[in-house]
Scaffold this motif. Structure first.
Motif, PDB file in Angstrom:
ATOM      1  N   LYS A  43       0.824  -1.199   0.000  1.00  0.00           N
ATOM      2  CA  LYS A  43       0.000   0.000   0.000  1.00  0.00           C
ATOM      3  C   LYS A  43       0.866   1.260   0.000  1.00  0.00           C
ATOM      4  O   LYS A  43       1.803   1.388   0.789  1.00  0.00           O
ATOM      5  CB  LYS A  43      -0.922   0.002   1.230  1.00  0.00           C
ATOM      6  CG  LYS A  43      -1.860   1.209   1.301  1.00  0.00           C
ATOM      7  CD  LYS A  43      -2.785   1.095   2.480  1.00  0.00           C
ATOM      8  CE  LYS A  43      -3.678   2.321   2.622  1.00  0.00           C
ATOM      9  NZ  LYS A  43      -4.487   2.575   1.438  1.00  0.00           N
ATOM     10  N   ASP A  44       0.527   2.183  -0.902  1.00  0.00           N
ATOM     11  CA  ASP A  44       1.201   3.481  -1.034  1.00  0.00           C
ATOM     12  C   ASP A  44       2.686   3.361  -1.379  1.00  0.00           C
ATOM     13  O   ASP A  44       3.455   4.284  -1.130  1.00  0.00           O
ATOM     14  CB  ASP A  44       1.038   4.316   0.250  1.00  0.00           C
ATOM     15  CG  ASP A  44      -0.414   4.659   0.526  1.00  0.00           C
ATOM     16  OD1 ASP A  44      -1.202   4.706  -0.431  1.00  0.00           O
ATOM     17  OD2 ASP A  44      -0.761   4.859   1.704  1.00  0.00           O
ATOM     18  N   LYS A  45       3.095   2.229  -1.965  1.00  0.00           N
ATOM     19  CA  LYS A  45       4.473   2.055  -2.415  1.00  0.00           C
ATOM     20  C   LYS A  45       4.481   1.637  -3.880  1.00  0.00           C
ATOM     21  O   LYS A  45       3.445   1.316  -4.458  1.00  0.00           O
ATOM     22  CB  LYS A  45       5.200   1.024  -1.550  1.00  0.00           C
ATOM     23  CG  LYS A  45       5.422   1.459  -0.110  1.00  0.00           C
ATOM     24  CD  LYS A  45       6.282   0.459   0.639  1.00  0.00           C
ATOM     25  CE  LYS A  45       6.553   0.929   2.073  1.00  0.00           C
ATOM     26  NZ  LYS A  45       7.435  -0.013   2.799  1.00  0.00           N
ATOM     27  N   LYS A  56      12.659   7.110  -2.773  1.00  0.00           N
ATOM     28  CA  LYS A  56      11.434   7.883  -2.956  1.00  0.00           C
ATOM     29  C   LYS A  56      11.421   8.501  -4.340  1.00  0.00           C
ATOM     30  O   LYS A  56      12.453   8.899  -4.867  1.00  0.00           O
ATOM     31  CB  LYS A  56      11.314   8.966  -1.880  1.00  0.00           C
ATOM     32  CG  LYS A  56      11.102   8.402  -0.479  1.00  0.00           C
ATOM     33  CD  LYS A  56      10.907   9.508   0.541  1.00  0.00           C
ATOM     34  CE  LYS A  56      10.681   8.915   1.937  1.00  0.00           C
ATOM     35  NZ  LYS A  56      10.517   9.983   2.958  1.00  0.00           N
ATOM     36  N   LEU A  62       2.672  13.753  -6.516  1.00  0.00           N
ATOM     37  CA  LEU A  62       2.593  12.642  -5.572  1.00  0.00           C
ATOM     38  C   LEU A  62       3.982  12.050  -5.322  1.00  0.00           C
ATOM     39  O   LEU A  62       4.707  11.711  -6.254  1.00  0.00           O
ATOM     40  CB  LEU A  62       1.662  11.564  -6.129  1.00  0.00           C
ATOM     41  CG  LEU A  62       1.327  10.378  -5.224  1.00  0.00           C
ATOM     42  CD1 LEU A  62       0.582  10.850  -3.982  1.00  0.00           C
ATOM     43  CD2 LEU A  62       0.476   9.365  -5.992  1.00  0.00           C
ATOM     44  N   LEU A  64       6.017   8.945  -3.576  1.00  0.00           N
ATOM     45  CA  LEU A  64       5.819   7.596  -3.053  1.00  0.00           C
ATOM     46  C   LEU A  64       7.152   6.960  -2.689  1.00  0.00           C
ATOM     47  O   LEU A  64       8.211   7.356  -3.185  1.00  0.00           O
ATOM     48  CB  LEU A  64       5.108   6.721  -4.094  1.00  0.00           C
ATOM     49  CG  LEU A  64       3.696   7.136  -4.513  1.00  0.00           C
ATOM     50  CD1 LEU A  64       3.172   6.182  -5.583  1.00  0.00           C
ATOM     51  CD2 LEU A  64       2.755   7.157  -3.316  1.00  0.00           C
ATOM     52  N   VAL A  91       2.429   0.689  -9.537  1.00  0.00           N
ATOM     53  CA  VAL A  91       1.852   1.350  -8.361  1.00  0.00           C
ATOM     54  C   VAL A  91       0.559   0.629  -7.977  1.00  0.00           C
ATOM     55  O   VAL A  91       0.001  -0.131  -8.770  1.00  0.00           O
ATOM     56  CB  VAL A  91       1.565   2.841  -8.649  1.00  0.00           C
ATOM     57  CG1 VAL A  91       2.849   3.573  -9.022  1.00  0.00           C
ATOM     58  CG2 VAL A  91       0.522   2.998  -9.746  1.00  0.00           C
ATOM     59  N   ASP A  94      -5.341   1.749  -6.619  1.00  0.00           N
ATOM     60  CA  ASP A  94      -6.081   2.947  -6.257  1.00  0.00           C
ATOM     61  C   ASP A  94      -5.325   4.238  -6.583  1.00  0.00           C
ATOM     62  O   ASP A  94      -5.931   5.312  -6.649  1.00  0.00           O
ATOM     63  CB  ASP A  94      -6.456   2.922  -4.768  1.00  0.00           C
ATOM     64  CG  ASP A  94      -5.234   2.813  -3.863  1.00  0.00           C
ATOM     65  OD1 ASP A  94      -4.168   2.391  -4.352  1.00  0.00           O
ATOM     66  OD2 ASP A  94      -5.340   3.151  -2.673  1.00  0.00           O
ATOM     67  N   LEU A  95      -4.010   4.146  -6.797  1.00  0.00           N
ATOM     68  CA  LEU A  95      -3.224   5.338  -7.104  1.00  0.00           C
ATOM     69  C   LEU A  95      -3.056   5.560  -8.607  1.00  0.00           C
ATOM     70  O   LEU A  95      -2.793   6.683  -9.043  1.00  0.00           O
ATOM     71  CB  LEU A  95      -1.843   5.243  -6.455  1.00  0.00           C
ATOM     72  CG  LEU A  95      -1.806   5.274  -4.929  1.00  0.00           C
ATOM     73  CD1 LEU A  95      -0.366   5.211  -4.430  1.00  0.00           C
ATOM     74  CD2 LEU A  95      -2.488   6.540  -4.391  1.00  0.00           C
TER      75      LEU A  95
END
Length: 224
Positions: A43-45, A56, A62, A64, A91, A94-95
């Motif tokens: 999630k979120d990575k 990063k 955005l 990530l 990704v 959802d992103l």
């Protein structure tokens, strides 16, 4: 119709980042395209084979973190340059829509008065465009309709479409039309440079380019 075209869907979307352009995708898109040789990011990575400073990376606004615990797989997708495949970023599902929507190109245009040849007052407008370098995928299904040759009308005459083209002839026509997609484009605003595509026609049965072997095939149904 002898050939049915599906909608073109985004497979790899180019995004400008601090380490240069990358092509973004997500597990849902990969599965839909029939690609299963990949790992899903946390999630979120994100997952990538690229070296990323401090693990990063920015995707527009955005930022990530790289999922260093997972190693991306090596893909050999026909027709896609290796330079792009080496810069793939996966990704979470959802992103992906957010990254695509926030990185569309916004172009400003003005309507021209055909009488004066000058810009119309108050006719300024903007449009969103998918950036050059985006990789799409879709399907072309070729149908065997040889049975339609024997259909007769009310007067007993045989169908005027006889003889219908064979699958080989349809594939050859698709191969011959590729140059027009690259030069003339397809869709709206082609006079402004939109809609020009380079198309690769891959046979799903053997994962080969149908245009390299004289578009071989018989009279059966196939999918590209």
């Amino acid at each position: 119709a002898m050939a049915s075209f599906s909608d073109a869907r985004i497979l790899f979307f180019p995004v400008a980042t601090m380490i240069g352009p990358v092509w973004v995708t997500c597990p849902m898109v990969l599965k839909d395209a029939g690609i299963n040789n990949f790992q899903e990011p946390s999630k979120d990575k994100f997952i990538t084979s690229l070296e990323v400073p401090d693990n990063k990376l920015n995707f527009g606004w955005l930022l990530l973190e790289k999922d260093s615990s997972k190693t991306p797989k090596t893909w050999n997708l026909t027709g896609i340059p290796e330079d792009i495949l080496n810069r793939i970023v996966i990704v979470p599902d959802d992103l992906f829509p957010q990254i695509v929507n926030s990185n569309l190109e916004v172009r400003t245009s003005v309507s021209i008065d055909p009488i004066t040849g000058a810009a119309k007052e108050g006719a300024l407008f903007t449009s969103e465009a998918i950036p050059r370098g985006t990789i799409f995928y879709g399907n072309i299904r070729i149908f065997n309709k040889k049975s339609f040759e024997e259909i007769k009308d009310k007067e007993g005459k045989t169908n005027k479409l006889k003889p219908l083209p064979t699958t080989k002839q349809i594939k050859q026509a698709l191969c011959d039309s590729k140059i027009f997609f690259e030069t003339l484009g397809i869709g709206g605003m082609t006079t402004r440079g939109f809609g020009r595509l380079k198309i690769e026609l891959i046979d799903e049965n053997n994962n080969e380019d149908i245009c390299k072997n004289n578009c071989g095939g018989g009279n059966g149904e196939s999918q590209i």
